[in-house]
Design a protein around this motif. Sequence first.
Motif, PDB file in Angstrom:
ATOM      1  N   TYR A   1      14.120  18.583  54.810  1.00 27.44           N
ATOM      2  CA  TYR A   1      13.968  17.355  55.586  1.00 27.44           C
ATOM      3  C   TYR A   1      12.494  17.074  55.874  1.00 27.44           C
ATOM      4  CZ  TYR A   1      14.213  14.265  59.631  1.00 27.44           C
ATOM      5  OH  TYR A   1      14.038  13.235  60.505  1.00 27.44           O
ATOM      6  N   ILE A   2      11.766  18.107  56.286  1.00 26.70           N
ATOM      7  CA  ILE A   2      10.335  17.934  56.577  1.00 26.70           C
ATOM      8  C   ILE A   2       9.567  17.587  55.307  1.00 26.70           C
ATOM      9  CG2 ILE A   2       8.253  19.169  57.338  1.00 26.70           C
ATOM     10  CD1 ILE A   2      10.092  18.341  59.615  1.00 26.70           C
ATOM     11  N   LEU A   3       9.891  18.252  54.195  1.00 31.33           N
ATOM     12  CA  LEU A   3       9.209  17.925  52.928  1.00 31.33           C
ATOM     13  C   LEU A   3       9.507  16.492  52.505  1.00 31.33           C
ATOM     14  CD1 LEU A   3       9.652  21.215  50.890  1.00 31.33           C
ATOM     15  CD2 LEU A   3       7.580  20.354  51.985  1.00 31.33           C
ATOM     16  N   TRP A   4      10.742  16.062  52.627  1.00 27.60           N
ATOM     17  CA  TRP A   4      11.102  14.686  52.274  1.00 27.60           C
ATOM     18  C   TRP A   4      10.364  13.680  53.155  1.00 27.60           C
ATOM     19  CZ3 TRP A   4      14.463  11.934  55.749  1.00 27.60           C
ATOM     20  CH2 TRP A   4      14.734  10.623  55.343  1.00 27.60           C
ATOM     21  N   ALA A   5      10.199  14.013  54.442  1.00 28.37           N
ATOM     22  CA  ALA A   5       9.558  13.082  55.365  1.00 28.37           C
ATOM     23  C   ALA A   5       8.045  13.032  55.182  1.00 28.37           C
ATOM     24  CB  ALA A   5       9.896  13.473  56.803  1.00 28.37           C
ATOM     25  N   ILE A   6       7.432  14.134  54.744  1.00 23.03           N
ATOM     26  CA  ILE A   6       5.972  14.203  54.716  1.00 23.03           C
ATOM     27  C   ILE A   6       5.386  13.985  53.323  1.00 23.03           C
ATOM     28  CG2 ILE A   6       4.033  15.787  55.074  1.00 23.03           C
ATOM     29  CD1 ILE A   6       5.547  16.959  57.403  1.00 23.03           C
ATOM     30  N   LEU A   7       6.011  14.532  52.290  1.00 20.31           N
ATOM     31  CA  LEU A   7       5.424  14.462  50.946  1.00 20.31           C
ATOM     32  C   LEU A   7       5.351  13.026  50.426  1.00 20.31           C
ATOM     33  CD1 LEU A   7       6.998  17.474  49.025  1.00 20.31           C
ATOM     34  CD2 LEU A   7       4.657  17.236  49.829  1.00 20.31           C
ATOM     35  N   PRO A   8       4.298  12.703  49.724  1.00 18.48           N
ATOM     36  CA  PRO A   8       4.220  11.381  49.086  1.00 18.48           C
ATOM     37  C   PRO A   8       5.262  11.258  47.968  1.00 18.48           C
ATOM     38  CG  PRO A   8       2.045  12.431  49.159  1.00 18.48           C
ATOM     39  CD  PRO A   8       3.043  13.440  49.588  1.00 18.48           C
ATOM     40  N   ASP A   9       5.534  10.018  47.562  1.00 21.50           N
ATOM     41  CA  ASP A   9       6.555   9.763  46.540  1.00 21.50           C
ATOM     42  C   ASP A   9       6.230  10.440  45.217  1.00 21.50           C
ATOM     43  OD1 ASP A   9       7.936   8.259  48.323  1.00 21.50           O
ATOM     44  OD2 ASP A   9       7.142   6.331  47.638  1.00 21.50           O
ATOM     45  N   GLU A  10       4.964  10.517  44.864  1.00 22.28           N
ATOM     46  CA  GLU A  10       4.594  11.109  43.574  1.00 22.28           C
ATOM     47  C   GLU A  10       5.021  12.573  43.476  1.00 22.28           C
ATOM     48  OE1 GLU A  10       1.996   9.759  45.607  1.00 22.28           O
ATOM     49  OE2 GLU A  10       2.379   7.775  44.765  1.00 22.28           O
ATOM     50  N   TYR A  11       4.845  13.320  44.559  1.00 23.11           N
ATOM     51  CA  TYR A  11       5.235  14.730  44.542  1.00 23.11           C
ATOM     52  C   TYR A  11       6.749  14.888  44.442  1.00 23.11           C
ATOM     53  CZ  TYR A  11       0.484  16.021  45.849  1.00 23.11           C
ATOM     54  OH  TYR A  11      -0.855  16.190  45.859  1.00 23.11           O
ATOM     55  N   ILE A  12       7.482  14.037  45.116  1.00 26.41           N
ATOM     56  CA  ILE A  12       8.946  14.142  45.077  1.00 26.41           C
ATOM     57  C   ILE A  12       9.462  13.812  43.679  1.00 26.41           C
ATOM     58  CG2 ILE A  12      11.090  13.223  46.031  1.00 26.41           C
ATOM     59  CD1 ILE A  12       9.651  12.883  48.677  1.00 26.41           C
ATOM     60  N   VAL A  13       8.894  12.783  43.059  1.00 27.69           N
ATOM     61  CA  VAL A  13       9.291  12.435  41.685  1.00 27.69           C
ATOM     62  C   VAL A  13       8.866  13.538  40.721  1.00 27.69           C
ATOM     63  CG1 VAL A  13       8.918  10.759  39.816  1.00 27.69           C
ATOM     64  CG2 VAL A  13       9.280   9.964  42.156  1.00 27.69           C
ATOM     65  N   TRP A  14       7.696  14.129  40.949  1.00 25.57           N
ATOM     66  CA  TRP A  14       7.215  15.227  40.096  1.00 25.57           C
ATOM     67  C   TRP A  14       8.149  16.430  40.169  1.00 25.57           C
ATOM     68  CZ3 TRP A  14       5.331  20.175  41.323  1.00 25.57           C
ATOM     69  CH2 TRP A  14       4.734  20.859  40.250  1.00 25.57           C
ATOM     70  N   LEU A  15       8.791  16.641  41.343  1.00 26.35           N
ATOM     71  CA  LEU A  15       9.749  17.735  41.495  1.00 26.35           C
ATOM     72  C   LEU A  15      11.067  17.448  40.781  1.00 26.35           C
ATOM     73  CD1 LEU A  15       9.200  18.683  45.242  1.00 26.35           C
ATOM     74  CD2 LEU A  15       8.613  20.050  43.245  1.00 26.35           C
ATOM     75  N   GLY A  16      11.268  16.243  40.294  1.00 26.25           N
ATOM     76  CA  GLY A  16      12.459  15.912  39.539  1.00 26.25           C
ATOM     77  C   GLY A  16      13.506  15.146  40.331  1.00 26.25           C
ATOM     78  N   VAL A  17      13.199  14.769  41.557  1.00 24.10           N
ATOM     79  CA  VAL A  17      14.137  14.011  42.373  1.00 24.10           C
ATOM     80  C   VAL A  17      13.916  12.536  42.064  1.00 24.10           C
ATOM     81  CG1 VAL A  17      14.883  13.486  44.713  1.00 24.10           C
ATOM     82  CG2 VAL A  17      14.081  15.789  44.148  1.00 24.10           C
ATOM     83  N   THR A  18      14.947  11.880  41.535  1.00 24.34           N
ATOM     84  CA  THR A  18      14.789  10.477  41.155  1.00 24.34           C
ATOM     85  C   THR A  18      15.258   9.518  42.232  1.00 24.34           C
ATOM     86  OG1 THR A  18      16.940  10.532  40.070  1.00 24.34           O
ATOM     87  CG2 THR A  18      15.009  10.994  38.708  1.00 24.34           C
ATOM     88  N   TRP A  19      16.173   9.980  43.086  1.00 27.76           N
ATOM     89  CA  TRP A  19      16.632   9.120  44.183  1.00 27.76           C
ATOM     90  C   TRP A  19      16.633   9.915  45.475  1.00 27.76           C
ATOM     91  CZ3 TRP A  19      20.197   9.261  48.018  1.00 27.76           C
ATOM     92  CH2 TRP A  19      20.397   8.062  48.716  1.00 27.76           C
ATOM     93  N   TYR A  20      16.168   9.292  46.517  1.00 22.54           N
ATOM     94  CA  TYR A  20      16.188   9.871  47.852  1.00 22.54           C
ATOM     95  C   TYR A  20      16.240   8.731  48.849  1.00 22.54           C
ATOM     96  CZ  TYR A  20      11.238   9.030  47.066  1.00 22.54           C
ATOM     97  OH  TYR A  20      10.050   8.463  46.727  1.00 22.54           O
ATOM     98  N   PRO A  21      16.725   8.997  50.068  1.00 20.10           N
ATOM     99  CA  PRO A  21      16.851   7.913  51.047  1.00 20.10           C
ATOM    100  C   PRO A  21      15.486   7.350  51.453  1.00 20.10           C
ATOM    101  CG  PRO A  21      18.070   9.865  51.744  1.00 20.10           C
ATOM    102  CD  PRO A  21      17.274  10.243  50.564  1.00 20.10           C
ATOM    103  N   ASN A  22      15.531   6.167  52.034  1.00 18.47           N
ATOM    104  CA  ASN A  22      14.322   5.516  52.515  1.00 18.47           C
ATOM    105  C   ASN A  22      13.691   6.368  53.619  1.00 18.47           C
ATOM    106  OD1 ASN A  22      12.349   3.728  53.199  1.00 18.47           O
ATOM    107  ND2 ASN A  22      13.726   1.973  53.423  1.00 18.47           N
ATOM    108  N   ARG A  23      12.364   6.284  53.742  1.00 14.08           N
ATOM    109  CA  ARG A  23      11.642   7.118  54.722  1.00 14.08           C
ATOM    110  C   ARG A  23      11.929   6.711  56.162  1.00 14.08           C
ATOM    111  NH1 ARG A  23       7.462  10.017  52.091  1.00 14.08           N
ATOM    112  NH2 ARG A  23       8.457  10.520  50.131  1.00 14.08           N
ATOM    113  N   GLU A  24      12.425   5.513  56.381  1.00 13.80           N
ATOM    114  CA  GLU A  24      12.704   5.123  57.767  1.00 13.80           C
ATOM    115  C   GLU A  24      13.790   5.999  58.398  1.00 13.80           C
ATOM    116  OE1 GLU A  24      15.966   1.577  57.064  1.00 13.80           O
ATOM    117  OE2 GLU A  24      13.886   1.051  57.450  1.00 13.80           O
ATOM    118  N   TRP A  25      14.625   6.622  57.548  1.00 14.42           N
ATOM    119  CA  TRP A  25      15.648   7.517  58.061  1.00 14.42           C
ATOM    120  C   TRP A  25      15.052   8.785  58.652  1.00 14.42           C
ATOM    121  CZ3 TRP A  25      20.330   5.957  59.011  1.00 14.42           C
ATOM    122  CH2 TRP A  25      20.803   4.836  58.341  1.00 14.42           C
TER     123      TRP A  25
END
Length: 168
Positions: A53-77
């Motif tokens: 949860y903390i990684l999803w909230a803090i990491l920029p989009d580029e790092y999350i996509v680089w990890l192979g995650v193509t879809w994730y909820p909006n950051r406002e959550w």
Amino acid sequence: MADAPSEILLDTSPRSPTAPHRWPPQPEELRSRAPEFYGFVAWTSTYLAFVLYILWAILPDEYIVWLGVTWYPNREWALLIPSWSIIVVLLTYMTYFAIALRATPAFDEMSSVTDSRIALPTAVDGDHNPYLASAEAGAIPELYDIPLGMVNRVMYHEVHRRIASKNQ
């Protein structure tokens, strides 16, 4: 109404808080270790979910996509989930408080003073008072509930006597 405290039976359901515990306790070799494993799995999965949860909230989009995650909820959550959780907890406390207030009997009801498990002494003969008999030296009194009128007479005897002497 029970005649004596010994006639009040405890609930024997294993889920009852008044159920008697098994005595003597079982040795450690015979007890299940499943609760320890369930607790460890719950503890580690909670920490893993919090880190994700903390990684999803803090990491920029580029790092999350680089990890192979193509879809994730909006950051406002990341802000909505904790704030909604706090509101749900507060509403839960307020709801239980309101239910407890609603279930409280009024001051003029007898159920606010006593319950259905009251144990009063039986009147065997008119001269014998079990409350006075228990005050004798060396007496082992039987367990009874004390009536509210007797408690008031003992607690407020001096007050009533002072008030009566002032009025005379």
